[in-house]
Design an enzyme around this catalytic site. Structure first.
Site, PDB file in Angstrom:
ATOM      1  N   ASP A 150       0.858  -1.186   0.000  1.00 23.45           N
ATOM      2  CA  ASP A 150       0.000   0.000   0.000  1.00 23.45           C
ATOM      3  C   ASP A 150       0.894   1.234   0.000  1.00 23.45           C
ATOM      4  OD1 ASP A 150      -2.246   1.860   0.551  1.00 23.45           O
ATOM      5  OD2 ASP A 150      -3.335   0.046   1.047  1.00 23.45           O
ATOM      6  N   HIS A 162       2.165   1.807  -3.273  1.00 27.48           N
ATOM      7  CA  HIS A 162       1.258   2.816  -3.812  1.00 27.48           C
ATOM      8  C   HIS A 162       1.836   4.221  -3.708  1.00 27.48           C
ATOM      9  CE1 HIS A 162      -2.542   0.061  -3.192  1.00 27.48           C
ATOM     10  NE2 HIS A 162      -1.616  -0.473  -3.972  1.00 27.48           N
TER      11      HIS A 162
END
Length: 486
Positions: free
Chosen positions: A293, A316
């Site tokens: 993430d 991310h």
């Protein structure tokens, strides 16, 4: 235990376990399991303070300090006298009953060592020695302490391996430091969240083998959480495979994070490397983060955040947000990301807000960042939503004063290299771009940028050309200014 410490514990337990703590990117129905009766370990027990030995007792105390306390049935466990280590009183967890075989529960030994060190008037060091693996269950290390504290992690600390082994009422956090002012956690040891079984739960937003996706609410633990603490330093640790975020700082002040190695698989859900929320004056630098993430995520109420010399990916990228969920107000200002490398990530540097929110994001600088095959190198998304049912609303956060300088590298051709999607009613303003060169990782065709309701200027020639930026300010600027936080 004093009444004050009991009151502090009640407050933190209420805040951490009755309130929602994580704004994850997707949630769904929670699977209930039977769990052991074991609950979060007790707060400081008021163990007797160490009294300096007399001259007559020095010889005997020095010969026994490193030995574990007696474990005879029915015999009380004595509180070991701390030894000295470079002007710090040393509290070795082995001396407080820790076994260190990775199977026995060493939670109480860690808690007792913390309580004893915390009550010392002299600077203290808790030692987690090399060559041992300590199983620790969900627990709170409660301050404030009477002295400067060092938590020296040279060995390995592991979490319970199965979600079923976690108490139902303490599944959201693993290692919590509350009001731990002046704490330093350092060392070359490993903190292993053993999150594999958590990621497989149906409540996690992951893609199944058949290609379907599942999502929903899931109370899975943050590995290390710092709450209401100031002058905190975290240095040199290796942290891996957290069930959810690896680090989270809430309502903290003057935090320095350096030389960390954070890693979890690229598809592990919601495993943000470092999350900062409601905190001020935070420095994150010289670290390598590879996870599933956000590399670093910055939440509401964050002010004066500096990120430098950080390598991210896969993951991310570095994100401000998401902000404004459920029509909430959020304020973020004075954020600098400098000298970073982002590799093979879904995003590079991102600002994401929900429709319907209020507040502002201002004074943000992204400077000297190298992108290596990043799908969305530069992105402002004011239509952030996790489902197809989100409605376009008339309010949003005011994003203004964002600078992108010297951002170069390659992008994944599935998406435009620059995406500025600003609110219909609250345009982005004062967006400046210079020395941006983003080339496709494959092929020769350079994709056009995407711009919607964004005002600013390109101060140099850019690749791709950012001709879509609108000059000047929108007519509604006076109304928008009222949304500012600072």
């Amino acid at each position: 235990m004093t009444l004050t410490r009991l009151t502090a514990l009640v407050v933190i337990v209420s805040l951490l376990f009755l309130c929602g703590t994580i704004d994850t990117e997707a949630r769904h129905p929670h699977r209930h399991h039977r769990s052991p009766k074991n609950t979060i370990s007790a707060p400081p027990t008021g163990a007797p303070l160490y009294s300096p030995p007399t001259a007559a007792s020095n010889a005997s105390s020095n010969s026994t300090n490193s030995m574990p306390p007696s474990s005879s049935p029915g015999a009380p466990i004595p509180t070991p006298a701390p030894t000295s280590a470079n002007s710090y009183l040393l509290f070795d967890v082995l001396a407080y009953g820790a076994v260190g075989n990775g199977v026995s529960d060493d939670t109480e030994a860690f808690k007792t060592a913390w309580d004893s060190a915390c009550q010392e008037m002299n600077p203290s060091m808790i030692s987690v020695p090399k060559g041992y693996s300590f199983l620790i269950k969900s627990t709170i290390f409660v301050g404030p302490c009477q002295n400067i504290m060092i938590f020296q992690v040279d060995g390995t600390i592991v979490a319970p391996s199965e979600p079923d082994l976690w108490p139902v009422n303490s599944r959201r956090n693993w290692l919590i430091f509350y009001k731990a002012d002046g704490l330093t956690i350092r060392g070359g040891g490993l903190i292993d969240g053993r999150g594999e079984k958590w990621w497989e739960l149906p409540c996690k937003p992951h893609k199944a083998k058949n290609g379907s996706a599942s999502h929903g609410p899931c109370d899975s633990p943050v590995a290390l959480r710092f709450f209401s603490s100031s002058n905190v330093t975290v240095d040199g640790l290796k942290v891996q495979d957290s069930p959810q975020f690896h680090f989270r700082f809430d309502q903290c002040r003057y935090v320095t994070v350096s030389s960390l190695q954070i890693r979890s698989p690229a598809l592990s859900p919601n495993t943000d490397g470092i999350h900062v929320e409601g905190s001020e004056n935070v420095l994150i630098h010289n670290s390598v983060i590879s996870n599933g993430d956000d590399c670093v995520s910055i939440g509401a109420g964050s002010l004066n955040i500096h990120i430098e010399n950080v390598t991210c990916g896969p993951g991310h990228g570095i994100s401000i947000g998401s902000l404004g969920k459920q029509n909430s107000r959020a304020c973020v200002a004075n954020v600098t990301v400098r000298n970073a490398v982002i590799r093979h990530s879904d995003n590079g540097v991102r600002i994401k807000t929900w429709q319907g929110g209020s507040g502002s994001v201002s004074a943000v600088t992204f400077d000297n960042i190298h992108m290596d095959t990043v799908r969305n190198p530069i992105i402002i998304d004011q239509y952030y939503c996790l489902s197809k049912s989100c409605q376009n609303q008339t309010s949003n956060l005011f994003v203004s004063g964002v600078s992108y300088r010297n951002i170069k590298g390659t992008y994944d051709v599935r998406s435009p290299p620059v995406h500025f999607g600003c609110s219909d009613s609250v345009p982005c303003t004062n967006i400046t771009v210079s020395e941006v060169e983003l080339l496709p990782a494959t092929g020769q065709i350079i994709s056009d940028p995407f711009c919607w309701n964004v005002y600013g200027m390109a101060q140099t020639m850019t690749i791709p050309p950012l001709l879509c930026l609108q000059e000047g300010l929108p007519r509604s600027i006076m109304d928008i200014d009222s949304n500012k936080c600072y």
